[in-house]
Design an enzyme around this catalytic site. Structure first.
Site, mmCIF file in Angstrom:
data_model
loop_
_atom_site.group_PDB
_atom_site.id
_atom_site.type_symbol
_atom_site.label_atom_id
_atom_site.label_comp_id
_atom_site.label_asym_id
_atom_site.label_seq_id
_atom_site.Cartn_x
_atom_site.Cartn_y
_atom_site.Cartn_z
ATOM 1 N N HIS A 1 38.361 51.488 -7.559
ATOM 2 C CA HIS A 1 39.745 51.729 -7.118
ATOM 3 C C HIS A 1 40.728 51.508 -8.249
ATOM 4 C CE1 HIS A 1 39.203 47.355 -6.184
ATOM 5 N NE2 HIS A 1 40.440 47.253 -6.617
ATOM 6 N N HIS B 1 45.919 47.126 -11.686
ATOM 7 C CA HIS B 1 44.589 47.007 -12.307
ATOM 8 C C HIS B 1 43.710 48.194 -11.928
ATOM 9 C CE1 HIS B 1 43.835 44.780 -8.424
ATOM 10 N NE2 HIS B 1 42.658 45.383 -8.469
ATOM 11 N N GLU C 1 39.258 44.812 -13.184
ATOM 12 C CA GLU C 1 38.453 44.093 -12.203
ATOM 13 C C GLU C 1 37.058 44.685 -12.246
ATOM 14 O OE1 GLU C 1 39.801 44.768 -8.157
ATOM 15 O OE2 GLU C 1 38.629 43.093 -7.371
HETATM 16 CO CO CO Z 1 41.259 45.360 -6.849
#
Ligand code: CO
Length: 136
Positions: free
Chosen positions: A9, A81, A132
């Site tokens: 994502h 992020h 991440e």
């Molecule tokens: Co995230």
């Protein structure tokens, strides 16, 4: 051997998650989840499902939200992020650290917004972008 896999994502921090969800749902015509408060992470999330990945909308929740300072600097919101999948998060972390990458926090994976182990990596080591890693 490639270590990072699919883009899981892209996360966008927003000051008003209901308004942001409406933009994705109505203006962009996307499939949008309900709002989910995540008190352990200091955010409320909405997931936007795209055919090839997801957009994670994040609104601060509670006093010490980790995205509060970001929204101070980016008042209308912004990209916060990117999340890449890895097969083995411990092996990925050890590879990164051995190659000069810095892991934020304790260095131990936490359970993320999707119930899977995640780590965050220092943006200065990754082209100015908070990264991440999520164990797929
Ligand atoms: Co995230």
């Amino acid at each position: 051997m490639p270590m990072i896999g699919r883009l899981n994502h892209v996360a966008i921090a927003v000051p008003d998650i209901a308004a942001a969800a409406k933009v994705y749902e109505e203006t962009l015509g996307a499939k949008v989840s309900e709002q989910v408060p995540q008190p352990d992470h200091g955010v409320t999330t909405v997931f936007v499902e795209l055919p090839n990945t997801k957009i994670e909308l994040l609104e601060p929740l509670g006093e010490d939200s980790p995205i509060a300072a970001f929204l101070e600097r980016n008042k209308t919101g912004g990209m916060h992020h990117v999340c890449y999948e890895v097969e083995d998060i411990i092996a990925a972390r050890d590879h990164l650290v051995a190659n000069g990458g810095r892991v934020l926090g304790s260095g131990e994976p936490k359970i993320g917004a999707h119930g899977k182990p995640v780590l965050f990596l220092h943006p200065k080591d990754f082209c100015g972008t908070l990264v991440e890693l999520e164990q797929a």
